[in-house]
Design a protein around this motif. Structure first.
Motif, mmCIF file in Angstrom:
data_model
loop_
_atom_site.group_PDB
_atom_site.id
_atom_site.type_symbol
_atom_site.label_atom_id
_atom_site.label_comp_id
_atom_site.label_asym_id
_atom_site.label_seq_id
_atom_site.Cartn_x
_atom_site.Cartn_y
_atom_site.Cartn_z
ATOM 1 N N GLU A 172 9.050 -7.446 17.168
ATOM 2 C CA GLU A 172 8.776 -8.186 18.414
ATOM 3 C C GLU A 172 8.343 -9.615 18.090
ATOM 4 N N ALA A 173 7.577 -9.733 17.010
ATOM 5 C CA ALA A 173 7.103 -11.071 16.617
ATOM 6 C C ALA A 173 8.284 -11.968 16.288
ATOM 7 N N MET A 174 9.240 -11.437 15.535
ATOM 8 C CA MET A 174 10.410 -12.246 15.155
ATOM 9 C C MET A 174 11.195 -12.650 16.394
ATOM 10 N N ASP A 175 11.345 -11.702 17.353
ATOM 11 C CA ASP A 175 12.081 -12.020 18.583
ATOM 12 C C ASP A 175 11.380 -13.141 19.348
ATOM 13 N N ALA A 176 10.056 -12.970 19.522
ATOM 14 C CA ALA A 176 9.292 -13.965 20.284
ATOM 15 C C ALA A 176 9.314 -15.310 19.561
ATOM 16 N N PHE A 177 9.232 -15.243 18.242
ATOM 17 C CA PHE A 177 9.194 -16.473 17.445
ATOM 18 C C PHE A 177 10.476 -17.284 17.624
ATOM 19 N N GLY A 178 11.601 -16.550 17.623
ATOM 20 C CA GLY A 178 12.889 -17.237 17.771
ATOM 21 C C GLY A 178 13.095 -17.769 19.170
ATOM 22 N N ALA A 179 12.415 -17.170 20.150
ATOM 23 C CA ALA A 179 12.689 -17.540 21.543
ATOM 24 C C ALA A 179 11.787 -18.664 22.055
ATOM 25 N N ASP A 183 2.644 -23.172 18.507
ATOM 26 C CA ASP A 183 1.768 -24.070 17.743
ATOM 27 C C ASP A 183 1.133 -23.325 16.582
ATOM 28 N N CYS A 184 0.954 -22.018 16.759
ATOM 29 C CA CYS A 184 0.304 -21.258 15.691
ATOM 30 C C CYS A 184 0.561 -19.755 15.906
ATOM 31 N N VAL A 185 0.700 -19.037 14.795
ATOM 32 C CA VAL A 185 0.875 -17.577 14.873
ATOM 33 C C VAL A 185 -0.336 -16.927 14.215
ATOM 34 N N ILE A 186 -0.899 -15.925 14.905
ATOM 35 C CA ILE A 186 -2.018 -15.178 14.315
ATOM 36 C C ILE A 186 -1.455 -13.788 14.024
ATOM 37 N N LEU A 187 -1.431 -13.428 12.756
ATOM 38 C CA LEU A 187 -0.659 -12.253 12.347
ATOM 39 C C LEU A 187 -1.530 -11.272 11.563
ATOM 40 N N ASP A 188 -1.549 -10.027 12.029
ATOM 41 C CA ASP A 188 -2.313 -9.008 11.316
ATOM 42 C C ASP A 188 -1.585 -8.659 10.015
ATOM 43 N N HIS A 189 -2.332 -8.479 8.952
ATOM 44 C CA HIS A 189 -1.664 -8.232 7.673
ATOM 45 C C HIS A 189 -1.107 -6.811 7.593
ATOM 46 N N ASP A 195 5.355 -4.422 7.085
ATOM 47 C CA ASP A 195 4.267 -5.057 6.357
ATOM 48 C C ASP A 195 4.070 -6.471 6.925
ATOM 49 N N GLY A 196 2.792 -6.840 7.154
ATOM 50 C CA GLY A 196 2.508 -8.173 7.688
ATOM 51 C C GLY A 196 3.019 -9.279 6.779
ATOM 52 N N ALA A 201 6.644 -13.856 5.550
ATOM 53 C CA ALA A 201 7.698 -14.528 4.775
ATOM 54 C C ALA A 201 8.891 -14.868 5.659
ATOM 55 N N ARG A 202 9.217 -13.935 6.582
ATOM 56 C CA ARG A 202 10.371 -14.207 7.446
ATOM 57 C C ARG A 202 10.078 -15.330 8.428
ATOM 58 N N LEU A 203 8.842 -15.358 8.946
ATOM 59 C CA LEU A 203 8.465 -16.441 9.863
ATOM 60 C C LEU A 203 8.553 -17.794 9.155
ATOM 61 N N LYS A 204 8.034 -17.819 7.930
ATOM 62 C CA LYS A 204 7.995 -19.078 7.173
ATOM 63 C C LYS A 204 9.396 -19.552 6.804
ATOM 64 N N ASP A 205 10.292 -18.569 6.641
ATOM 65 C CA ASP A 205 11.686 -18.910 6.354
ATOM 66 C C ASP A 205 12.308 -19.674 7.509
ATOM 67 N N ILE A 206 11.984 -19.207 8.712
ATOM 68 C CA ILE A 206 12.576 -19.826 9.908
ATOM 69 C C ILE A 206 11.932 -21.176 10.177
ATOM 70 N N SER A 207 10.622 -21.223 10.080
ATOM 71 C CA SER A 207 9.934 -22.470 10.448
ATOM 72 C C SER A 207 8.774 -22.726 9.491
ATOM 73 N N PRO A 208 9.045 -23.435 8.401
ATOM 74 C CA PRO A 208 8.014 -23.564 7.356
ATOM 75 C C PRO A 208 6.751 -24.301 7.810
ATOM 76 N N PHE A 209 6.861 -25.102 8.894
ATOM 77 C CA PHE A 209 5.677 -25.885 9.272
ATOM 78 C C PHE A 209 4.951 -25.331 10.499
ATOM 79 N N THR A 210 5.305 -24.130 10.918
ATOM 80 C CA THR A 210 4.488 -23.510 11.971
ATOM 81 C C THR A 210 3.340 -22.793 11.271
ATOM 82 N N PRO A 211 2.102 -23.119 11.624
ATOM 83 C CA PRO A 211 0.985 -22.470 10.938
ATOM 84 C C PRO A 211 0.916 -20.974 11.252
ATOM 85 N N VAL A 212 0.676 -20.196 10.219
ATOM 86 C CA VAL A 212 0.466 -18.756 10.415
ATOM 87 C C VAL A 212 -0.894 -18.410 9.827
#
Ligand code: ADP
Length: 494
Positions: A172-179, A183-189, A195-196, A201-212
């Motif tokens: 769901e996070a990946m779907d929401a992220f792409g849509a 400004d920032c993602v707060i992600l449970d490990h 696995d968080g 890693a996948r989020l950072k691949d898509i957008s390296p400068f979005t803070p997680v």
């Protein structure tokens, strides 16, 4: 306070529109005679609503409109025309105008309504772009509802106006992220299904400068360290979470990533500059080698005349490469810090003209310099600025008599910032290139048509920035160009 900008060359219209605009809840009105003055004001102070005359004496009003809307998404411009003209109305709206009004139809009520609409539109734009401070758009990824609820509460208390989308899984996070834009993602490990760290890693691949920001447990220092290695901007320990910590970590992460993105952009520009430079130096070097080889062949065949002519063109080409290196050296020196002092701009413009005497005589050109004021600046650089602008006015010009005029544009309503204009009757520049021309090593023509390094205007931009000013161009293809330079401190040292 509401601020309204009126750009109109008729004093009567400036006063009339200005007086109506002032009725809008004590709005502050700034009225200018020329587009250049209006643009300079807008760049520095902004405005909630701009009333722009459709027939300015000094500039093409549609270019002024295009420039204002290109400068800011929040430029709300109403074009004022003498009579209704549907074709002009369509062009104006296409160029980004908010509205179009015939002067004969203007009423007090209409002016107040237009200002109100401009403010509302800009507010809407800002809300959708989330440019207001703290109005962050956050994505929260946690698989337990209780945790999501408590984090949401902290966010609500600590970050006024933030909007949060919360999801339970990595997918769901990946779907929401792409849509959306986050400004920032707060992600449970530790997510239920994935696995968080994988999600990170996948989020950072898509957008390296979005803070997680990784959420970890009390005894998970190792996971926290691993998250940072995987690209997390920071981590939060769930058991130690409170409003203050959450706000501080989110805000720091956002500003750090914004800074990193800016540095990366600068590095990309730097790489692009180096690539262009290598390209620009490689061509003459290759030609020098080829001509050298040809000269050797001619010599071996005893063709001395041909050999001499090849050697002569080799010398010419080497001279051009040396010139480019000299220009580059000069360009890099423009990063130096210098002390700015009161300078007579006439001295700078006249020195520039004297340096160009041969070119001016060869082209039978007319260069006119109006009486210029003093500015706070560095004389050698200002001389170079004028020299580059005047020389371009002569070079990119097919007229029998190229004309360049250097004048100042201080009007009666000026806010004190000085604008100097260098106008020519040359070939002009297509509107779509008006920003690009100031980038280093960008040329619109091949060297065989117009010689040049592509560093002339980039140098002008650097010089103007060193004077805390701005430079921009307005132009009409086939009719000429006008380069505007604003100086924020013209009167110091007068
Ligand atoms: P150069 O140093 O090669 O002359 P500049 O950086 O000064 O290059 O200008 C970049 C490009 O902008 C030029 O290649 C030219 O196409 C365009 N240009 C600059 N000044 C003018 C002008 N006054 N009129 C028309 N085109 C211009």
């Amino acid at each position: 306070m509401t601020s309204v900008l009126v750009i109109n060359d008729a004093l009567k219209d400036r006063d009339w529109i200005g007086a109506l605009a002032k009725l809008f809840d004590g709005a502050q009105v700034h009225a200018y005679e020329t587009g250049a003055q209006g643009i300079a004001h807008f760049k520095e102070h902004g405005a909630d609503c701009i009333f722009l005359d459709d027939r300015l004496a000094s500039e093409d009003s549609l270019s002024v409109l295009a420039f204002l809307t290109a400068t800011s998404a929040f430029a709300k411009v109403v074009l004022l025309c003498d009579e209704r003209d549907e074709a002009l109305a369509t062009t104006a709206l296409k160029a980004g105008a908010m509205g179009y009004v015939a002067k004969s139809e203007i009423t007090e009520e209409m002016v107040l309504r237009l200002i109100g609409e401009a403010i509302a539109e800009a507010e809407q734009d800002r809300a959708s772009l989330k440019t207001g401070t703290n109005r962050y758009h956050l994505l929260l990824v946690h698989d337990t509802e209780d945790n999501r609820a408590s984090i949401l509460e902290f966010i609500e208390q600590g970050l006024d106006g933030a909007t949060v989308k919360s999801v339970a899984t990595g997918i769901e996070a990946m779907d929401a992220f792409g849509a959306g834009q986050w400004d920032c993602v707060i992600l449970d490990h530790r997510l239920d299904v994935e696995d968080g760290l994988d999600t990170l890693a996948r989020l950072k691949d898509i957008s390296p400068f979005t803070p997680v920001i990784m959420l970890t447990g009390q005894d998970n220092e190792e996971i926290a360290a691993k998250s940072i290695k995987f690209g997390a901007t920071d981590y939060l320990i769930k058991q130690r979470l409170n409003t203050t910590i959450l706000r501080s970590v989110i805000e720091t992460a956002i500003s750090r990533c914004a800074f990193e993105a800016k540095v990366a952009e600068q590095e990309a520009q730097h790489r692009q500059f180096l690539r262009s430079l290598v390209h620009d130096l490689r061509a003459p070097m290759r030609n020098l080698r080829l001509i050298g080889e040809m000269a050797i062949e001619e010599a071996e065949e005893g063709q001395i005349d041909e050999m001499m002519s090849l050697l002569a063109s080799q010398g010419l080409m080497a001279g051009q490469a040396t010139d480019l290196i000299g220009t580059l050296d000069n360009y890099s020196l423009l990063n130096d810090r210098v002390v700015l002092k009161p300078v007579d701009l006439n001295t700078a413009a006249e020195a520039a003209t004297a340096n160009l005497a041969t070119e001016i005589a060869e082209r039978k050109a007319e260069v006119t310099i109006a009486d210029l004021p003093r500015a706070h600046g560095h004389l050698p650089w200002l001389t170079q600025l004028f020299q580059n602008l005047i020389s371009n006015g002569l070079k990119y010009n097919q007229q029998d008599v190229p004309r360049v005029v250097v004048e100042t544009n201080m009007g009666e309503h000026s806010d004190g910032s000085l604008i100097v204009v260098v106008k020519d009757n040359g070939i002009g520049i297509p509107v779509k290139y008006l920003q690009l021309i100031f980038e280093p090593l960008k040329r619109l023509w091949g060297r065989e048509i117009y010689e040049g390094s592509g560093l002339g205007l980039a140098s002008c931009k650097k010089i103007v920035e060193q004077h805390s000013g701005q430079i921009w161009c307005m132009s009409k293809e086939g009719e000429g160009s006008a380069f505007y330079v604003s100086f924020p401190h013209p009167t110091i040292g007068r």
